[in-house]
Design an enzyme around this catalytic site. Structure first.
Site: not given
Length: 304
Positions: A47-48
């Site tokens: 995930d970012p």
């Protein structure tokens, strides 16, 4: 006529210690440009806002990505107790809250239900496809997303630290397809207090460790220089979980043409096992071992 892909024919792995605030795709694109590589991909999205190991495959190493994706990996993460969010992480909106805070012993007891073969429902804000569309896109559009449970193997799930009543730090070793956000959400529900992921770090994935990864600042400093090439690891590392079978020059030539080639048997390899053939230590092909031959499914093509 198809356009010729620009860049260098380089094969191997570059391990990145991904920072928060950047997508996995953006990291791959940066590495590809920094190395002037013709082809690049990664072995498992982060995930970012997650940090840690992002193994970037270059050239022919992209053919070994499935073996890293299937390998065990470990995450260290912080769960914020007392709040559930619509994304199951700190990026989302709080949708439920509770004043209940479980004791450490209660948390340890609850973790046992998440070890072994478990069923896990992915977060609604995830890349899982529903009728050809990503779940997160549907969720952002306000649609009621219903996702089916998926099997997950959890090797280990440990309570590492409890810095205060609102936070607990956990470490999980799991197989392919695990969602840490789902673990935090489901643990919070099991404890009756709700929960979501506050911080997430992948500390290792298969043979790759975050401590050996380059930072984005280091990549920027070394970009387009031979010094960055020095950090590329051999593509054969992606085959660590398979048995290596040596082959002859003649066998290698047949394998490179997609035909069965003769290999030398090794301890532990049996008829029908998946293995990889090597010539002078360099991977030639991956395939199925049958009576002294490897029947290739993936062939590695090296520059002349």
């Amino acid at each position: 006529m198809a356009r010729k892909r620009k860049g260098r024919d380089i094969s191997g792995w570059l391990v990145v210690d991904k920072p928060a605030g950047i997508t996995s795709t953006a990291v791959v694109n940066k590495v590809k440009w920094a190395l002037d590589a013709k082809k690049a991909g990664h072995a498992g999205t982060l995930d970012p806002e997650a940090t840690g190991v992002l193994a970037v495959a270059l050239g022919e190493a992209t053919k070994t990505v499935p073996y890293i994706t299937d390998a065990l990996k470990a995450y260290r993460f912080t769960v914020r107790l007392g709040q559930a969010t619509n994304t199951d992480d700190a990026e989302g909106e709080v949708i439920h809250s509770s004043d209940l805070r479980p004791e450490d012993a209660d948390i340890t007891d609850a973790l046992s239900a998440f070890i072994g073969d478990i069923q896990q429902v992915p977060p609604k804000f995830s890349a899982v496809k529903i009728d050809g569309q990503r779940a997160y896109k549907l969720a952002r559009d306000g649609e009621d997303v219903e996702l089916s449970a998926r099997a997950l193997w959890v090797e280990e799930l440990l309570l590492i630290d409890r810095p205060d009543a609102d936070h607990v730090e956990l470490e999980m070793t799991c197989g392919k397809g695990g969602y840490v956000r789902s673990i935090a959400r489901d643990l919070g529900e099991a404890l009756g207090c709700y929960g979501h992921v506050l911080k997430l770090r992948r500390i290792w994935s298969g043979p790759f460790e975050a401590t050996n990864g380059l930072s984005m600042d280091q990549i920027k400093e070394l970009e387009r220089t031979p010094a960055l090439d020095d950090h590329i690891q051999p593509l054969e590392i992606g085959l660590d979980d398979l048995t290596e079978l040596r082959c002859t020059e003649e066998g290698a030539a047949k394998l490179r043409n997609g035909n069965p080639g003769m290999v030398f048997a090794a301890d532990g390899v049996e008829y029908g096992d998946e293995a990889w053939a090597s010539l002078n230590g360099e991977a030639v092909a991956v395939g199925v071992y049958k009576a002294g031959e490897l029947h290739p499914s993936r062939v590695f093509v090296r520059p002349a």
